[in-house]
Design an enzyme around this catalytic site. Structure first.
Site, PDB file in Angstrom:
ATOM      1  N   ARG A   1      41.226  24.028  76.596  1.00 39.38           N
ATOM      2  CA  ARG A   1      41.861  23.633  75.335  1.00 39.38           C
ATOM      3  C   ARG A   1      41.416  24.571  74.210  1.00 39.38           C
ATOM      4  O   ARG A   1      42.213  24.949  73.355  1.00 39.38           O
ATOM      5  CB  ARG A   1      41.498  22.172  75.025  1.00 39.38           C
TER       6      ARG A   1
ATOM      7  N   LYS B   1      42.703  21.755  68.279  1.00 39.38           N
ATOM      8  CA  LYS B   1      41.626  21.158  67.488  1.00 39.38           C
ATOM      9  C   LYS B   1      41.240  22.126  66.364  1.00 39.38           C
ATOM     10  O   LYS B   1      40.087  22.571  66.267  1.00 39.38           O
ATOM     11  CB  LYS B   1      40.433  20.834  68.397  1.00 39.38           C
TER      12      LYS B   1
ATOM     13  N   GLU C   1      49.338   9.560  66.619  1.00 37.06           N
ATOM     14  CA  GLU C   1      47.926   9.378  66.941  1.00 37.06           C
ATOM     15  C   GLU C   1      47.302   8.337  66.020  1.00 37.06           C
ATOM     16  O   GLU C   1      47.874   7.962  65.000  1.00 37.06           O
ATOM     17  CB  GLU C   1      47.165  10.698  66.762  1.00 37.06           C
TER      18      GLU C   1
END
Ligand SMILES: *Cc1c(COP(=O)(O)O)cnc(C)c1O
Length: 342
Positions: free
Chosen positions: A86, A188, A224
Site C-alpha cells: 500500500r 494514506k 468511511e
C-alpha cells in the site's frame, strides 16, 4: 526499574496515545536514485530544511500496523506485506520513490526488534508501528522534492477500548467530505487527515465518537467512518463500500472480508446508500487501531437509528473474536497472516 536499569513500563495505564521509545529506523534517497542503506538510531528529533517538500506541500504518506506478543511467546506482525504494498502504491500516486518491499519489511523488523521491551504483554495492548515516507528535500515550486526520507518509529499503545468493545454513536455528515474522485483518498497521504479533524471534533463535542463520510458526488453512498472502513449486515449478508479510489483499502477490511467469507457469510462490495445502512440489522467499522468497532447508533439529519438495542452486534463480535485470536495466534492462522519478528 528492570534488571538492566531501564524504567519499568506500567502496562495497565497505557492508552491509545504516543509514548517515546528507544530506537528508530531512517533511510534517505535522492530523487531518481535507489534507496541507500537505512540505519537504526536512537529516537530523536529530525533536522529538516524549512523548504522541505513535506512541510510545504504535504508530500508524504504514513502506514500503521501493530506488533504484538502472541500466545506462543513470539512477537508477531499482521500482514506487513500488505502495508508495504500500500505504501508503494501511495508513493507512486504522490510522486515519491517507493520503498522496496524487502526494505520496508526489514525496517519494520529491525525497529520492532530494537524496541522489543516496549511490546506489551499479550492482551495489554500492542506496539504500534508507524512507517513514514516523505519529501525531505528542499523545493520552492510545487513539484516532487529532490530527496525522500523513509523512517519507522514505534509507540506502545493500550487496548483501543478498555474494558471490551463498546458500541459507538456516529453522525453522518452532510457538510464535509473526506475525498473526491481522482484525488488521494485511496492512499494514506498525510494531507488527507487534517481536513477531517475539525468535523471529527465537532461531532465529538456533540457526543458522537466519529463522523460517517458520504461520497462527494452523489452525497448518498457511505465511504468511511473517520479513518476506518465501514461494514453493515442485513439479512445475514455483509456489505462494505466498494473501492473506487476514494476509499482507503484497509488491511483490516480485506481481512474481515476473507474471514467472514471463510465462515460462510455472503460478502458484497458495493455502493452502500446511507438509507440502506440505516435499515441494516448491524453496522461496524474496522481498522488497525480498534480492529472492529461495533456501531450502536447512527444519526443522519432528523433520523436516529439504534442497532441491536445499542449492544455490540453479534457478527461484529464473532469477527472481532476470530480476528484477534488469529492476530495473537490464539487460534490457527489458516490464512498465513501473522509474521514472526525474529
Ligand atoms: C488506515 C486507514 C484505514 C484502515 O486501514 P487498516 O489497514 O485496516 O488499518 C481506513 N480508512 C482510512 C482513511 C485510513 O487512513
Amino acid at each position: 526499574m528492570t534488571e538492566d536499569g531501564l524504567p519499568e513500563v506500567d502496562w495497565d495505564s497505557l492508552t491509545f496515545s504516543f509514548t517515546e521509545t528507544d530506537r528508530m529506523y531512517m533511510a534517505t534517497c535522492k530523487q531518481g536514485d535507489d534507496w541507500g542503506q537505512g540505519k537504526m538510531q536512537d529516537f530523536q528529533n529530525l533536522s529538516l530544511s524549512p523548504a522541505a517538500g513535506v512541510i510545504n506541500y504535504g508530500q508524504g504518506l504514513f502506514e500503521g500496523m501493530k506488533a504484538q506478543h502472541a500466545a506462543d511467546g513470539s512477537i508477531v506482525l499482521f500482514r506487513p506485506l500488505d502495508n508495504a504494498r500500500r505504501s508503494r502504491d501511495g508513493a507512486r500516486r504522490l510522486g515519491m520513490t517507493p520503498v522496496p518491499e524487502e526494505m520496508f519489511l526489514d525496517a519494520i523488523m529491525q525497529t520492532v526488534r530494537e524496541n522489543s521491551r516496549w511490546v506489551p504483554p499479550m492482551g495489554k495492548g500492542a506496539l504500534y508501528v508507524r512507517p513514514l515516507l516523505f519529501g525531505s528535500g528542499a523545493i520552492l515550486g510545487v513539484a516532487p522534492a529532490p530527496e525522500y526520507t523513509f523512517l519507522v518509529y514505534v509507540s506502545p499503545v493500550g487496548p483501543y477500548f478498555k474494558g471490551g468493545i463498546t458500541p459507538t454513536s456516529l453522525r453522518v455528515s452532510d457538510e464535509f467530505h473526506r475525498a473526491a474522485p481522482g484525488g488521494s483518498g485511496g492512499v494514506k497521504a498525510i494531507g488527507n487527515y487534517a481536513p477531517g479533524m475539525v468535523p471529527s471534533q465537532m461531532a465529538k463535542s456533540e457526543g458522537y465518537s466519529e463522523i460517517i463520510y458520504l461520497d462527494a458526488v452523489n452525497h448518498r453512498y457511505i465511504e468511511e467512518v473517520g479513518a476506518a472502513n465501514f461494514f453493515c449486515v442485513k439479512n445475514g449478508v455483509i456489505s462494505t463500500p466498494e473501492l473506487t479510489g476514494t476509499i482507503l483499502p484497509g488491511v483490516t477490511r480485506s481481512s474481515v472480508m476473507q474471514l467472514a467469507e471463510s465462515k460462510g457469510y455472503e460478502i458484497k462490495e458495493e455502493k452502500i446508500d446511507v438509507d440502506y445502512a440505516l435499515e441494516a440489522d448491524e453496522c461496524f467499522c474496522v481498522g488497525t487501531a480498534a480492529v472492529i468497532s461495533s456501531i450502536g447508533k447512527i444519526e443522519h439529519g432528523e433520523r436516529v437509528v439504534e442497532y441491536c438495542g445499542g449492544d455490540v452486534g453479534p457478527i461484529a463480535m464473532e469477527l472481532y473474536e476470530s480476528l484477534t485470536k488469529i492476530q495473537q495466534r490464539r487460534a490457527p492462522d489458516q490464512f498465513g497472516w501473522t509474521v514472526t519478528v525474529e
